[in-house]
Write an enzyme that holds these catalytic residues in place. Structure first.
Site, PDB file in Angstrom:
ATOM      1  N   LEU A  93       0.816  -1.215   0.000  1.00 24.45           N
ATOM      2  CA  LEU A  93       0.000   0.000   0.000  1.00 24.45           C
ATOM      3  C   LEU A  93       0.853   1.271   0.000  1.00 24.45           C
ATOM      4  O   LEU A  93       1.866   1.348   0.691  1.00 24.45           O
ATOM      5  CB  LEU A  93      -0.920   0.008   1.226  1.00 24.45           C
ATOM      6  CG  LEU A  93      -1.902  -1.174   1.315  1.00 24.45           C
ATOM      7  CD1 LEU A  93      -2.737  -1.075   2.588  1.00 24.45           C
ATOM      8  CD2 LEU A  93      -2.795  -1.256   0.088  1.00 24.45           C
ATOM      9  N   HIS A  94       0.413   2.241  -0.811  1.00 24.96           N
ATOM     10  CA  HIS A  94       1.074   3.543  -0.870  1.00 24.96           C
ATOM     11  C   HIS A  94      -0.004   4.621  -0.814  1.00 24.96           C
ATOM     12  O   HIS A  94      -1.208   4.307  -0.716  1.00 24.96           O
ATOM     13  CB  HIS A  94       1.933   3.647  -2.129  1.00 24.96           C
ATOM     14  CG  HIS A  94       1.204   3.288  -3.396  1.00 24.96           C
ATOM     15  ND1 HIS A  94       0.187   4.063  -3.907  1.00 24.96           N
ATOM     16  CD2 HIS A  94       1.310   2.216  -4.231  1.00 24.96           C
ATOM     17  CE1 HIS A  94      -0.280   3.512  -5.013  1.00 24.96           C
ATOM     18  NE2 HIS A  94       0.376   2.377  -5.235  1.00 24.96           N
ATOM     19  N   GLU A  95       0.423   5.874  -0.943  1.00 24.29           N
ATOM     20  CA  GLU A  95      -0.511   6.999  -0.821  1.00 24.29           C
ATOM     21  C   GLU A  95      -1.686   6.916  -1.805  1.00 24.29           C
ATOM     22  O   GLU A  95      -2.768   7.407  -1.520  1.00 24.29           O
ATOM     23  CB  GLU A  95       0.222   8.331  -1.016  1.00 24.29           C
ATOM     24  CG  GLU A  95       0.781   8.905   0.265  1.00 24.29           C
ATOM     25  CD  GLU A  95      -0.296   9.180   1.331  1.00 24.29           C
ATOM     26  OE1 GLU A  95      -1.324   9.798   1.009  1.00 24.29           O
ATOM     27  OE2 GLU A  95      -0.101   8.772   2.489  1.00 24.29           O
ATOM     28  N   HIS A 103      -3.308   4.168  -2.808  1.00 23.15           N
ATOM     29  CA  HIS A 103      -4.309   3.306  -2.161  1.00 23.15           C
ATOM     30  C   HIS A 103      -4.965   4.039  -0.983  1.00 23.15           C
ATOM     31  O   HIS A 103      -6.174   3.975  -0.788  1.00 23.15           O
ATOM     32  CB  HIS A 103      -3.649   2.036  -1.603  1.00 23.15           C
ATOM     33  CG  HIS A 103      -2.996   1.165  -2.621  1.00 23.15           C
ATOM     34  ND1 HIS A 103      -1.627   0.938  -2.630  1.00 23.15           N
ATOM     35  CD2 HIS A 103      -3.499   0.429  -3.648  1.00 23.15           C
ATOM     36  CE1 HIS A 103      -1.331   0.108  -3.609  1.00 23.15           C
ATOM     37  NE2 HIS A 103      -2.438  -0.205  -4.258  1.00 23.15           N
ATOM     38  N   SER A 108       2.893   3.788  -7.588  1.00 22.83           N
ATOM     39  CA  SER A 108       2.569   2.409  -7.939  1.00 22.83           C
ATOM     40  C   SER A 108       3.406   1.490  -7.064  1.00 22.83           C
ATOM     41  O   SER A 108       4.557   1.822  -6.732  1.00 22.83           O
ATOM     42  CB  SER A 108       2.911   2.168  -9.416  1.00 22.83           C
ATOM     43  OG  SER A 108       3.022   0.789  -9.681  1.00 22.83           O
ATOM     44  N   SER A 109       2.844   0.364  -6.700  1.00 23.15           N
ATOM     45  CA  SER A 109       3.602  -0.592  -5.886  1.00 23.15           C
ATOM     46  C   SER A 109       4.860  -1.020  -6.623  1.00 23.15           C
ATOM     47  O   SER A 109       5.884  -1.332  -6.019  1.00 23.15           O
ATOM     48  CB  SER A 109       2.742  -1.822  -5.582  1.00 23.15           C
ATOM     49  OG  SER A 109       1.520  -1.415  -5.001  1.00 23.15           O
ATOM     50  N   ARG A 110       4.790  -1.033  -7.950  1.00 25.13           N
ATOM     51  CA  ARG A 110       5.942  -1.476  -8.757  1.00 25.13           C
ATOM     52  C   ARG A 110       7.098  -0.466  -8.730  1.00 25.13           C
ATOM     53  O   ARG A 110       8.223  -0.822  -9.059  1.00 25.13           O
ATOM     54  CB  ARG A 110       5.524  -1.713 -10.207  1.00 25.13           C
ATOM     55  CG  ARG A 110       4.651  -2.941 -10.383  1.00 25.13           C
ATOM     56  CD  ARG A 110       4.416  -3.259 -11.842  1.00 25.13           C
ATOM     57  NE  ARG A 110       3.821  -4.566 -12.035  1.00 25.13           N
ATOM     58  CZ  ARG A 110       2.518  -4.779 -12.217  1.00 25.13           C
ATOM     59  NH1 ARG A 110       1.684  -3.766 -12.241  1.00 25.13           N
ATOM     60  NH2 ARG A 110       2.055  -6.012 -12.374  1.00 25.13           N
ATOM     61  N   LYS A 134      -5.596   6.110 -11.977  1.00 27.07           N
ATOM     62  CA  LYS A 134      -4.285   5.631 -12.410  1.00 27.07           C
ATOM     63  C   LYS A 134      -4.435   4.468 -13.398  1.00 27.07           C
ATOM     64  O   LYS A 134      -3.727   4.384 -14.390  1.00 27.07           O
ATOM     65  CB  LYS A 134      -3.499   5.213 -11.162  1.00 27.07           C
ATOM     66  CG  LYS A 134      -2.491   4.116 -11.320  1.00 27.07           C
ATOM     67  CD  LYS A 134      -1.175   4.687 -11.741  1.00 27.07           C
ATOM     68  CE  LYS A 134      -0.065   3.694 -11.864  1.00 27.07           C
ATOM     69  NZ  LYS A 134      -0.344   2.295 -11.837  1.00 27.07           N
ATOM     70  N   ASP A 135      -5.363   3.551 -13.100  1.00 29.57           N
ATOM     71  CA  ASP A 135      -5.617   2.406 -13.989  1.00 29.57           C
ATOM     72  C   ASP A 135      -6.868   2.728 -14.806  1.00 29.57           C
ATOM     73  O   ASP A 135      -7.943   2.166 -14.581  1.00 29.57           O
ATOM     74  CB  ASP A 135      -5.780   1.137 -13.162  1.00 29.57           C
ATOM     75  CG  ASP A 135      -4.518   0.819 -12.385  1.00 29.57           C
ATOM     76  OD1 ASP A 135      -3.617   0.203 -12.942  1.00 29.57           O
ATOM     77  OD2 ASP A 135      -4.414   1.243 -11.209  1.00 29.57           O
TER      78      ASP A 135
HETATM   79  P1  AMP Z   1      -3.409  -2.113  -7.139  1.00 32.25           P
HETATM   80  O1  AMP Z   1      -3.022  -2.495  -5.741  1.00 32.25           O
HETATM   81  O2  AMP Z   1      -2.288  -1.599  -7.960  1.00 32.25           O
HETATM   82  O3  AMP Z   1      -4.236  -3.181  -7.806  1.00 32.25           O
HETATM   83  O4  AMP Z   1      -4.391  -0.863  -6.978  1.00 32.25           O
HETATM   84  C1  AMP Z   1      -5.544  -0.917  -6.181  1.00 32.25           C
HETATM   85  C2  AMP Z   1      -6.369   0.322  -6.446  1.00 32.25           C
HETATM   86  O5  AMP Z   1      -5.592   1.483  -6.118  1.00 32.25           O
HETATM   87  C3  AMP Z   1      -6.787   0.466  -7.916  1.00 32.25           C
HETATM   88  O6  AMP Z   1      -8.099   0.975  -7.994  1.00 32.25           O
HETATM   89  C4  AMP Z   1      -5.774   1.460  -8.436  1.00 32.25           C
HETATM   90  O7  AMP Z   1      -6.230   2.198  -9.555  1.00 32.25           O
HETATM   91  C5  AMP Z   1      -5.596   2.356  -7.229  1.00 32.25           C
HETATM   92  N1  AMP Z   1      -4.312   3.079  -7.329  1.00 32.25           N
HETATM   93  C6  AMP Z   1      -3.083   2.544  -7.538  1.00 32.25           C
HETATM   94  N2  AMP Z   1      -2.152   3.515  -7.639  1.00 32.25           N
HETATM   95  C7  AMP Z   1      -2.816   4.690  -7.510  1.00 32.25           C
HETATM   96  C8  AMP Z   1      -2.415   6.059  -7.531  1.00 32.25           C
HETATM   97  N3  AMP Z   1      -1.148   6.421  -7.714  1.00 32.25           N
HETATM   98  N4  AMP Z   1      -3.366   7.004  -7.363  1.00 32.25           N
HETATM   99  C9  AMP Z   1      -4.678   6.661  -7.185  1.00 32.25           C
HETATM  100  N5  AMP Z   1      -5.107   5.389  -7.141  1.00 32.25           N
HETATM  101  C10 AMP Z   1      -4.201   4.407  -7.306  1.00 32.25           C
END
Ligand code: AMP
Length: 286
Positions: free
Chosen positions: A32-34, A36, A184-186, A148-149
Protein backbone atom coordinates in the site's frame (compact mmCIF):
# COMPACT_ATOMS: atom_id res chain seq x y z
CA UNK A 1 -9.96 -3.32 12.34
CA UNK A 2 -10.65 -7.01 11.78
CA UNK A 3 -8.01 -8.76 9.68
CA UNK A 4 -9.43 -11.99 8.26
CA UNK A 5 -8.97 -14.43 5.37
CA UNK A 6 -11.97 -16.80 5.20
CA UNK A 7 -15.01 -16.06 3.04
CA UNK A 8 -17.58 -17.11 5.65
CA UNK A 9 -16.10 -14.78 8.26
CA UNK A 10 -16.17 -11.92 5.76
CA UNK A 11 -19.81 -12.63 4.91
CA UNK A 12 -20.71 -12.69 8.61
CA UNK A 13 -18.98 -9.38 9.36
CA UNK A 14 -20.50 -7.73 6.30
CA UNK A 15 -24.01 -8.91 7.10
CA UNK A 16 -23.90 -7.10 10.43
CA UNK A 17 -22.25 -4.02 8.87
CA UNK A 18 -24.82 -3.83 6.06
CA UNK A 19 -27.65 -3.79 8.57
CA UNK A 20 -26.01 -0.80 10.26
CA UNK A 21 -25.12 1.39 7.26
CA UNK A 22 -23.33 1.82 3.94
CA UNK A 23 -20.37 -0.31 2.88
CA UNK A 24 -17.34 1.03 0.99
CA UNK A 25 -14.96 -1.35 -0.73
CA UNK A 26 -11.35 -0.72 -1.80
CA UNK A 27 -9.79 -3.72 -3.60
CA UNK A 28 -5.97 -3.72 -3.73
CA UNK A 29 -3.01 -5.96 -4.40
CA UNK A 30 -1.21 -4.60 -1.34
CA UNK A 31 2.20 -2.93 -0.95
CA UNK A 32 0.00 0.00 0.00
CA UNK A 33 1.07 3.54 -0.87
CA UNK A 34 -0.51 7.00 -0.82
CA UNK A 35 -2.55 6.17 -3.95
CA UNK A 36 -4.31 3.31 -2.16
CA UNK A 37 -4.63 5.34 1.03
CA UNK A 38 -6.32 8.22 -0.82
CA UNK A 39 -9.03 5.77 -1.94
CA UNK A 40 -9.47 4.56 1.64
CA UNK A 41 -9.72 8.13 2.93
CA UNK A 42 -12.45 9.05 0.47
CA UNK A 43 -14.27 5.79 1.18
CA UNK A 44 -13.98 6.35 4.93
CA UNK A 45 -15.52 9.82 4.58
CA UNK A 46 -18.40 8.66 2.43
CA UNK A 47 -19.50 5.38 4.03
CA UNK A 48 -20.14 3.83 7.44
CA UNK A 49 -18.02 0.70 6.99
CA UNK A 50 -14.74 0.40 5.08
CA UNK A 51 -13.71 -2.98 3.70
CA UNK A 52 -10.27 -3.31 2.08
CA UNK A 53 -9.08 -6.43 0.29
CA UNK A 54 -5.49 -7.36 -0.30
CA UNK A 55 -4.94 -10.06 -2.89
CA UNK A 56 -2.19 -10.45 -5.48
CA UNK A 57 -4.37 -12.03 -8.13
CA UNK A 58 -2.43 -14.63 -10.15
CA UNK A 59 -5.14 -14.70 -12.83
CA UNK A 60 -4.33 -11.18 -14.03
CA UNK A 61 -0.59 -11.81 -14.53
CA UNK A 62 0.77 -13.32 -17.74
CA UNK A 63 3.25 -16.24 -17.56
CA UNK A 64 6.22 -13.92 -18.20
CA UNK A 65 5.02 -11.22 -15.80
CA UNK A 66 5.98 -10.26 -12.28
CA UNK A 67 3.52 -12.22 -10.10
CA UNK A 68 6.30 -13.95 -8.14
CA UNK A 69 8.25 -10.78 -7.46
CA UNK A 70 5.28 -8.44 -6.96
CA UNK A 71 6.04 -6.48 -3.73
CA UNK A 72 4.35 -7.89 -0.62
CA UNK A 73 4.41 -6.50 2.92
CA UNK A 74 1.43 -7.66 4.94
CA UNK A 75 2.51 -6.28 8.33
CA UNK A 76 3.07 -2.80 6.94
CA UNK A 77 -0.18 -2.97 4.92
CA UNK A 78 -2.12 -3.87 8.08
CA UNK A 79 -0.65 -0.89 9.87
CA UNK A 80 -1.52 1.48 7.03
CA UNK A 81 -5.08 0.19 6.53
CA UNK A 82 -5.70 0.45 10.28
CA UNK A 83 -4.27 3.98 10.20
CA UNK A 84 -6.87 4.96 7.58
CA UNK A 85 -9.71 3.62 9.70
CA UNK A 86 -10.48 0.46 7.71
CA UNK A 87 -12.97 -1.76 9.53
CA UNK A 88 -12.03 -4.92 7.67
CA UNK A 89 -8.85 -6.06 5.95
CA UNK A 90 -9.55 -9.17 3.92
CA UNK A 91 -6.57 -11.20 2.77
CA UNK A 92 -7.95 -14.25 0.96
CA UNK A 93 -5.54 -16.97 -0.18
CA UNK A 94 -5.25 -18.06 -3.81
CA UNK A 95 -6.86 -21.40 -2.83
CA UNK A 96 -9.79 -19.61 -1.23
CA UNK A 97 -10.66 -17.60 -4.34
CA UNK A 98 -9.61 -20.23 -6.87
CA UNK A 99 -10.30 -23.64 -5.33
CA UNK A 100 -9.30 -26.58 -7.49
CA UNK A 101 -11.93 -27.32 -10.10
CA UNK A 102 -12.89 -23.65 -10.45
CA UNK A 103 -14.14 -23.04 -14.00
CA UNK A 104 -16.00 -19.72 -14.20
CA UNK A 105 -14.46 -16.50 -15.48
CA UNK A 106 -15.85 -13.06 -16.32
CA UNK A 107 -14.77 -11.26 -19.47
CA UNK A 108 -15.75 -7.83 -20.77
CA UNK A 109 -15.32 -7.89 -24.53
CA UNK A 110 -14.79 -4.61 -26.39
CA UNK A 111 -13.32 -2.20 -23.86
CA UNK A 112 -10.86 -4.89 -22.63
CA UNK A 113 -9.39 -5.54 -26.05
CA UNK A 114 -7.22 -2.51 -26.76
CA UNK A 115 -4.20 -0.94 -25.04
CA UNK A 116 -3.44 -2.87 -21.83
CA UNK A 117 -5.65 -5.68 -23.10
CA UNK A 118 -3.62 -5.98 -26.30
CA UNK A 119 -0.27 -5.83 -24.46
CA UNK A 120 -1.31 -8.18 -21.68
CA UNK A 121 -3.57 -10.90 -23.10
CA UNK A 122 -5.89 -12.27 -20.42
CA UNK A 123 -5.06 -9.49 -17.96
CA UNK A 124 -8.52 -7.92 -17.82
CA UNK A 125 -10.22 -11.29 -17.76
CA UNK A 126 -8.23 -11.93 -14.58
CA UNK A 127 -9.18 -8.53 -13.19
CA UNK A 128 -12.91 -8.80 -13.91
CA UNK A 129 -13.05 -12.38 -12.66
CA UNK A 130 -11.50 -11.50 -9.31
CA UNK A 131 -13.39 -8.22 -8.90
CA UNK A 132 -16.70 -9.96 -9.67
CA UNK A 133 -15.91 -12.55 -6.98
CA UNK A 134 -14.90 -9.89 -4.44
CA UNK A 135 -18.02 -7.82 -5.15
CA UNK A 136 -20.22 -10.88 -4.89
CA UNK A 137 -18.83 -11.63 -1.43
CA UNK A 138 -18.55 -8.09 -0.01
CA UNK A 139 -21.67 -6.66 -1.73
CA UNK A 140 -20.60 -3.05 -1.12
CA UNK A 141 -22.70 0.04 -1.81
CA UNK A 142 -19.70 1.86 -3.24
CA UNK A 143 -16.57 0.66 -5.00
CA UNK A 144 -13.47 2.89 -5.01
CA UNK A 145 -10.97 2.68 -7.89
CA UNK A 146 -8.05 4.87 -8.96
CA UNK A 147 -7.91 6.79 -12.23
CA UNK A 148 -4.29 5.63 -12.41
CA UNK A 149 -5.62 2.41 -13.99
CA UNK A 150 -7.88 4.24 -16.43
CA UNK A 151 -8.79 1.32 -18.66
CA UNK A 152 -9.47 -0.84 -15.63
CA UNK A 153 -12.09 1.68 -14.46
CA UNK A 154 -13.79 1.49 -17.88
CA UNK A 155 -13.72 -2.30 -17.90
CA UNK A 156 -15.13 -2.58 -14.37
CA UNK A 157 -17.79 0.06 -15.06
CA UNK A 158 -18.92 -2.01 -18.04
CA UNK A 159 -18.94 -5.21 -15.97
CA UNK A 160 -20.99 -3.56 -13.20
CA UNK A 161 -23.51 -2.43 -15.79
CA UNK A 162 -23.63 -5.70 -17.72
CA UNK A 163 -23.93 -7.94 -14.65
CA UNK A 164 -26.42 -5.63 -12.88
CA UNK A 165 -24.30 -5.14 -9.77
CA UNK A 166 -26.12 -2.60 -7.58
CA UNK A 167 -22.95 -0.64 -6.82
CA UNK A 168 -21.92 2.98 -7.20
CA UNK A 169 -18.47 3.36 -8.74
CA UNK A 170 -16.22 6.11 -7.37
CA UNK A 171 -13.10 7.00 -9.38
CA UNK A 172 -10.38 8.80 -7.41
CA UNK A 173 -7.62 10.99 -8.90
CA UNK A 174 -4.12 9.64 -9.50
CA UNK A 175 -1.72 10.39 -6.64
CA UNK A 176 1.77 11.30 -7.84
CA UNK A 177 5.29 11.67 -6.56
CA UNK A 178 6.73 15.21 -6.52
CA UNK A 179 8.17 14.79 -10.03
CA UNK A 180 4.83 13.59 -11.40
CA UNK A 181 5.44 9.83 -11.48
CA UNK A 182 2.17 8.08 -10.66
CA UNK A 183 2.53 6.15 -7.41
CA UNK A 184 2.57 2.41 -7.94
CA UNK A 185 3.60 -0.59 -5.89
CA UNK A 186 5.94 -1.48 -8.76
CA UNK A 187 7.90 1.79 -8.35
CA UNK A 188 9.83 0.21 -5.44
CA UNK A 189 11.51 -2.05 -8.00
CA UNK A 190 12.97 0.84 -10.01
CA UNK A 191 16.73 1.42 -9.77
CA UNK A 192 17.71 5.05 -8.98
CA UNK A 193 18.54 5.66 -12.67
CA UNK A 194 15.28 4.12 -13.89
CA UNK A 195 13.36 6.03 -11.23
CA UNK A 196 14.67 9.24 -12.77
CA UNK A 197 13.67 8.40 -16.34
CA UNK A 198 10.29 7.06 -15.15
CA UNK A 199 9.10 10.61 -14.50
CA UNK A 200 9.35 11.30 -18.25
CA UNK A 201 6.16 9.34 -18.77
CA UNK A 202 3.96 11.91 -17.05
CA UNK A 203 6.01 14.78 -18.45
CA UNK A 204 5.33 13.42 -21.95
CA UNK A 205 1.60 13.20 -21.27
CA UNK A 206 1.53 16.74 -19.87
CA UNK A 207 3.38 18.06 -22.91
CA UNK A 208 0.98 16.32 -25.27
CA UNK A 209 -1.99 17.72 -23.39
CA UNK A 210 -0.52 21.22 -23.43
CA UNK A 211 -0.09 20.88 -27.19
CA UNK A 212 -3.69 19.76 -27.56
CA UNK A 213 -4.96 22.61 -25.40
CA UNK A 214 -3.01 25.10 -27.48
CA UNK A 215 -5.30 24.23 -30.37
CA UNK A 216 -3.89 21.10 -32.05
CA UNK A 217 -6.66 18.59 -32.55
CA UNK A 218 -4.98 15.97 -34.73
CA UNK A 219 -3.88 12.87 -32.81
CA UNK A 220 -0.65 12.37 -34.76
CA UNK A 221 1.17 15.60 -33.80
CA UNK A 222 -0.21 15.40 -30.24
CA UNK A 223 1.22 11.90 -29.85
CA UNK A 224 4.43 12.98 -31.57
CA UNK A 225 4.94 15.65 -28.89
CA UNK A 226 4.81 12.96 -26.22
CA UNK A 227 6.98 10.54 -28.19
CA UNK A 228 9.74 13.13 -28.58
CA UNK A 229 10.09 13.21 -24.79
CA UNK A 230 9.85 9.46 -24.29
CA UNK A 231 12.42 8.83 -27.00
CA UNK A 232 14.89 11.18 -25.31
CA UNK A 233 15.61 8.36 -22.84
CA UNK A 234 16.79 5.25 -24.74
CA UNK A 235 16.31 3.10 -21.61
CA UNK A 236 12.58 3.83 -21.69
CA UNK A 237 10.84 1.27 -23.92
CA UNK A 238 7.50 2.38 -25.27
CA UNK A 239 4.74 -0.21 -25.12
CA UNK A 240 1.91 1.99 -26.42
CA UNK A 241 0.65 5.52 -26.44
CA UNK A 242 -2.76 6.41 -27.79
CA UNK A 243 -5.35 9.11 -27.94
CA UNK A 244 -8.75 7.59 -27.43
CA UNK A 245 -12.36 8.16 -26.55
CA UNK A 246 -12.64 8.52 -22.78
CA UNK A 247 -15.54 6.05 -22.59
CA UNK A 248 -15.16 3.46 -25.34
CA UNK A 249 -11.34 3.76 -25.53
CA UNK A 250 -11.58 3.58 -29.33
CA UNK A 251 -8.57 5.35 -30.94
CA UNK A 252 -9.25 8.89 -32.18
CA UNK A 253 -7.82 10.67 -35.21
CA UNK A 254 -8.77 14.06 -33.75
CA UNK A 255 -9.54 15.09 -30.18
CA UNK A 256 -13.11 15.39 -29.03
CA UNK A 257 -14.69 16.74 -25.86
CA UNK A 258 -14.09 13.37 -24.19
CA UNK A 259 -10.59 12.22 -25.02
CA UNK A 260 -7.88 10.60 -22.94
CA UNK A 261 -4.23 9.81 -23.58
CA UNK A 262 -3.16 6.36 -22.40
CA UNK A 263 0.45 5.19 -22.27
CA UNK A 264 2.59 2.31 -21.06
CA UNK A 265 6.37 2.04 -20.96
CA UNK A 266 8.97 -0.30 -19.53
CA UNK A 267 12.15 0.70 -17.82
CA UNK A 268 14.53 -1.60 -16.02
CA UNK A 269 12.04 -4.44 -16.61
CA UNK A 270 9.35 -2.54 -14.68
CA UNK A 271 6.11 -1.77 -16.48
CA UNK A 272 4.60 1.68 -15.88
CA UNK A 273 1.23 2.95 -17.06
CA UNK A 274 -0.27 6.40 -16.89
CA UNK A 275 -2.98 8.52 -18.49
CA UNK A 276 -4.23 12.07 -18.79
CA UNK A 277 -7.65 13.37 -19.71
CA UNK A 278 -7.64 16.03 -22.44
CA UNK A 279 -10.04 18.88 -22.65
CA UNK A 280 -9.98 20.55 -26.04
CA UNK A 281 -9.82 24.30 -26.10
CA UNK A 282 -13.46 24.69 -27.03
CA UNK A 283 -14.44 22.95 -23.79
CA UNK A 284 -11.96 24.89 -21.64
CA UNK A 285 -13.23 28.18 -23.07
CA UNK A 286 -16.79 27.49 -22.05
P1 AMP B 1 -3.41 -2.11 -7.14
O1 AMP B 1 -3.02 -2.50 -5.74
O2 AMP B 1 -2.29 -1.60 -7.96
O3 AMP B 1 -4.24 -3.18 -7.81
O4 AMP B 1 -4.39 -0.86 -6.98
C1 AMP B 1 -5.54 -0.92 -6.18
C2 AMP B 1 -6.37 0.32 -6.45
O5 AMP B 1 -5.59 1.48 -6.12
C3 AMP B 1 -6.79 0.47 -7.92
O6 AMP B 1 -8.10 0.98 -7.99
C4 AMP B 1 -5.77 1.46 -8.44
O7 AMP B 1 -6.23 2.20 -9.55
C5 AMP B 1 -5.60 2.36 -7.23
N1 AMP B 1 -4.31 3.08 -7.33
C6 AMP B 1 -3.08 2.54 -7.54
N2 AMP B 1 -2.15 3.51 -7.64
C7 AMP B 1 -2.82 4.69 -7.51
C8 AMP B 1 -2.41 6.06 -7.53
N3 AMP B 1 -1.15 6.42 -7.71
N4 AMP B 1 -3.37 7.00 -7.36
C9 AMP B 1 -4.68 6.66 -7.19
N5 AMP B 1 -5.11 5.39 -7.14
C10 AMP B 1 -4.20 4.41 -7.31
Amino acid sequence: MRSVSGIQTVRRILKTARAAGTIAFVPTMGALHEGHLSLMRKARRECDFLAVSLFVNPLQFGPQEDFEIYPRDLAEDRRKARGEGADLLWTPSVKTLYPSGFQTTVEVSYVSRLWEGASRPGHFKGVTTVVAKLLQIIQPHRLYLGQKDYQQTCVIRQMIRDLHFDIRLRICPTIREKDGLAMSSRNTRLSPAARETASLLYRALLTARRYALSGERRAKPILQAALAILESAPSLKLDYIGLCDAKTLAPLEVTTSRAVLLAAVQTDGVRLIDNIVLRPRTMMDK
